[in-house]
Design an enzyme around this catalytic site. Structure first.
Site, PDB file in Angstrom:
ATOM      1  N   LYS A 209      35.778   4.204 -15.458  1.00  0.00           N
ATOM      2  CA  LYS A 209      36.503   3.108 -14.794  1.00  0.00           C
ATOM      3  C   LYS A 209      35.985   2.888 -13.373  1.00  0.00           C
ATOM      4  CE  LYS A 209      40.415   4.104 -17.748  1.00  0.00           C
ATOM      5  NZ  LYS A 209      41.789   4.629 -17.906  1.00  0.00           N
TER       6      LYS A 209
ATOM      7  N   GLN B 120      46.325   7.703 -14.789  1.00  0.00           N
ATOM      8  CA  GLN B 120      45.613   8.100 -15.997  1.00  0.00           C
ATOM      9  C   GLN B 120      46.496   8.980 -16.878  1.00  0.00           C
ATOM     10  OE1 GLN B 120      42.495   7.139 -17.089  1.00  0.00           O
ATOM     11  NE2 GLN B 120      42.939   8.299 -18.947  1.00  0.00           N
TER      12      GLN B 120
ATOM     13  N   ASP C 203      47.474  -1.593 -16.252  1.00  0.00           N
ATOM     14  CA  ASP C 203      47.383  -0.997 -17.589  1.00  0.00           C
ATOM     15  C   ASP C 203      48.320  -1.705 -18.576  1.00  0.00           C
ATOM     16  OD1 ASP C 203      45.486   0.938 -18.115  1.00  0.00           O
ATOM     17  OD2 ASP C 203      46.661   2.597 -17.281  1.00  0.00           O
TER      18      ASP C 203
HETATM   19  C1  BQF Z   1      32.657   4.099 -25.853  1.00  0.00           C
HETATM   20  C2  BQF Z   1      41.552   6.947 -24.014  1.00  0.00           C
HETATM   21  C3  BQF Z   1      42.656   8.222 -25.711  1.00  0.00           C
HETATM   22  C4  BQF Z   1      43.614   8.670 -24.795  1.00  0.00           C
HETATM   23  C5  BQF Z   1      43.535   8.251 -23.484  1.00  0.00           C
HETATM   24  C6  BQF Z   1      33.749   3.691 -23.651  1.00  0.00           C
HETATM   25  C7  BQF Z   1      35.798   4.776 -23.048  1.00  0.00           C
HETATM   26  C8  BQF Z   1      35.758   5.474 -24.242  1.00  0.00           C
HETATM   27  C9  BQF Z   1      34.738   5.254 -25.152  1.00  0.00           C
HETATM   28  C10 BQF Z   1      36.919   4.951 -22.100  1.00  0.00           C
HETATM   29  C11 BQF Z   1      40.478   6.064 -23.533  1.00  0.00           C
HETATM   30  C12 BQF Z   1      39.428   5.578 -24.470  1.00  0.00           C
HETATM   31  C13 BQF Z   1      40.439   5.733 -22.191  1.00  0.00           C
HETATM   32  C14 BQF Z   1      33.735   4.368 -24.850  1.00  0.00           C
HETATM   33  C15 BQF Z   1      39.331   4.921 -21.591  1.00  0.00           C
HETATM   34  C16 BQF Z   1      38.631   4.440 -23.854  1.00  0.00           C
HETATM   35  O1  BQF Z   1      31.576   3.637 -25.494  1.00  0.00           O
HETATM   36  O2  BQF Z   1      32.933   4.304 -27.049  1.00  0.00           O
HETATM   37  C17 BQF Z   1      34.787   3.874 -22.758  1.00  0.00           C
HETATM   38  O3  BQF Z   1      36.684   5.251 -20.946  1.00  0.00           O
HETATM   39  N1  BQF Z   1      38.234   4.766 -22.503  1.00  0.00           N
HETATM   40  C18 BQF Z   1      41.468   6.204 -21.326  1.00  0.00           C
HETATM   41  O4  BQF Z   1      41.482   5.921 -20.140  1.00  0.00           O
HETATM   42  O5  BQF Z   1      42.446   6.989 -21.805  1.00  0.00           O
HETATM   43  C19 BQF Z   1      42.515   7.394 -23.093  1.00  0.00           C
HETATM   44  C20 BQF Z   1      41.642   7.369 -25.333  1.00  0.00           C
END
Ligand code: BQF
Length: 293
Positions: free
Chosen positions: A53, A97, A120
Site C-alpha cells: 500500500k 490494517q 477501507d
Molecule cells: C497479488 C488481505 C487477507 C486478509 C487481510 C497484490 C495484495 C495481495 C496480493 C495485497 C489482503 C490481500 C490485503 C496481490 C492487501 C490483498 O498480486 O496477488 C496485493 O496487498 N492485499 C490486506 O491488506 O489485508 C488482507 C488478505
C-alpha cells in the site's frame, strides 16, 4: 481459449490515471492526497500488505504516513491514534490494517473511524450506504472486482453469480454490489458459505464464480461448469520449500484444474489483490476531492 484477467496490467493502468490527476492537483499549487496506515504488531502478511500500500501511494504521488506500533498496544491507545487521525486535517483518509491482535476489538476500532475518512469502507455507515446505493467508500476488494469486471467489459446483467464466502469485508459486500442496479450489477446472486448444503450444486450453476473462502485451492474443476468466469479473491500462503521465501501465494481456486474449463480467470498473484490495493488509492482520491461526504 481461456482469457486471463490481468490484475497487474489493469492496476498499472489505473495508477497511471491517478498519477495524472495528482499532477494536475500539484500543478494547481494544491497539496497531494494523503493516506495514513496504522499497523499494530508484526504479523508477516500484514507487513507485506502495508508495504504494498505504501509503495502504491508512492507510485501515484500520494503522501503516505505509516504509524507502526508494537503488538502490546492497548485498545485505548489505538482508539487515541484513530481519534487523532479523525481530527488531523492533513490526512484525507486512513486505514487500520487487519487483523488486529486478539486483545483489541476490531469492531470497536472500525466504529471509531470517522466514516468520511474510512477509505477501507468498513464502517457500518459506509456499508449501509453501499447497501442502499448511496455515495460511499466501497470496501477495496469488492470495489476492485467491480472495476475488473467493468474494465474488461464482462457483462453481469441477468447472469447467475455465485459468491462463496460471507465475510463482512469481501463476500457479503460483493453479493450486494453485484445484485444492485448498475453495470456491473443486475446479476442474480447466490451467497454460499460454510453451512451451505450441496455447495457444488450451486457453484456448478454459476456463470460467474467469486471465490472468497480463504482456503487454498478450495474450488476444484468438478465444481464449475464449462465457460465459467472465475474471480479468485483468495490470497493464501502455502509452504513451498522450492521458493526462497519458503512459501508461495495460492488462491482459493485450483488454478490449473479450473483454468481448463474457464472462459476468464484471475491469477494469484497478479489478479484481484492488485485491484484491492489500487481501490484503496481510488478511495483516498475520492476522500481528497470530498466526492463522498
Ligand atoms: C497479488 C488481505 C487477507 C486478509 C487481510 C497484490 C495484495 C495481495 C496480493 C495485497 C489482503 C490481500 C490485503 C496481490 C492487501 C490483498 O498480486 O496477488 C496485493 O496487498 N492485499 C490486506 O491488506 O489485508 C488482507 C488478505
Amino acid at each position: 481459449m481461456t482469457q486471463i484477467l490481468d490484475g497487474r496490467a489493469l492496476a498499472k493502468q489505473i495508477r497511471a490515471e491517478i498519477a495524472e490527476e495528482v499532477k494536475v492537483i500539484e500543478a494547481a499549487g494544491n497539496r497531494k492526497p494523503h493516506l495514513a496506515t496504522v499497523l499494530i504488531g508484526d504479523d508477516a502478511p500484514s507487513q507485506a500488505y502495508v508495504r504494498n500500500k505504501m509503495r502504491s501511494c508512492e507510485k501515484v504521488g500520494f503522501d503516505a504516513t505509516l504509524i507502526k506500533k508494537p503488538v502490546e498496544t492497548t485498545e485505548s491507545e489505538l482508539l487515541e491514534i484513530v481519534s487523532g487521525l479523525n481530527n488531523n486535517d492533513a490526512i484525507d483518509g486512513f486505514i487500520v490494517q487487519l487483523p488486529l491482535p486478539n486483545h483489541i476489538d476490531e469492531d470497536r476500532i472500525t466504529l471509531a473511524i470517522a466514516p468520511e475518512k474510512d477509505v477501507d469502507g468498513f464502517h457500518p455507515v459506509n456499508f449501509g450506504r453501499m447497501a442502499q446505493g448511496l455515495p460511499c467508500y466501497k470496501p477495496a476488494t469488492p470495489f476492485g472486482v467491480m472495476e475488473m469486471l467493468r474494465r474488461y467489459e464482462i457483462p453481469t446483467e441477468g447472469k447467475e453469480v455465485v459468491v462463496v464466502g460471507r465475510s463482512n469485508i469481501v463476500g457479503t459486500p460483493m453479493s450486494l454490489l453485484l445484485s444492485r442496479k448498475g453495470n456491473p450489477g443486475n446479476a442474480t446472486v447466490t451467497l454460499c458459505h460454510s453451512r451451505t448444503a450441496d455447495l457444488t450444486a450451486h457453484t456448478r450453476r454459476a456463470d460467474i464464480l467469486v471465490a472468497a473462502i480463504g482456503r487454498p485451492s478450495f474450488v476444484t474443476a468438478d465444481m464449475v461448469k464449462e465457460g465459467v468466469i472465475v474471480i479468485d479473491v483468495g490470497v493464501n500462503r502455502v509452504d513451498d520449500a522450492s521458493r526462497e521465501r519458503g512459501y508461495r501465494l495460492e488462491g482459493d481456486v485450483d488454478y490449473q484444474g479450473v483454468f481448463e474449463k474457464a472462459s476468464y480467470i484471475t491469477p494469484v498473484p497478479g489478479g484481484v489483490g492488485q485491484l484491492t490495493v489500487v481501490s484503496l488509492l481510488l478511495n483516498t482520491l475520492k476522500a481528497y476531492k470530498k466526492e463522498v461526504y
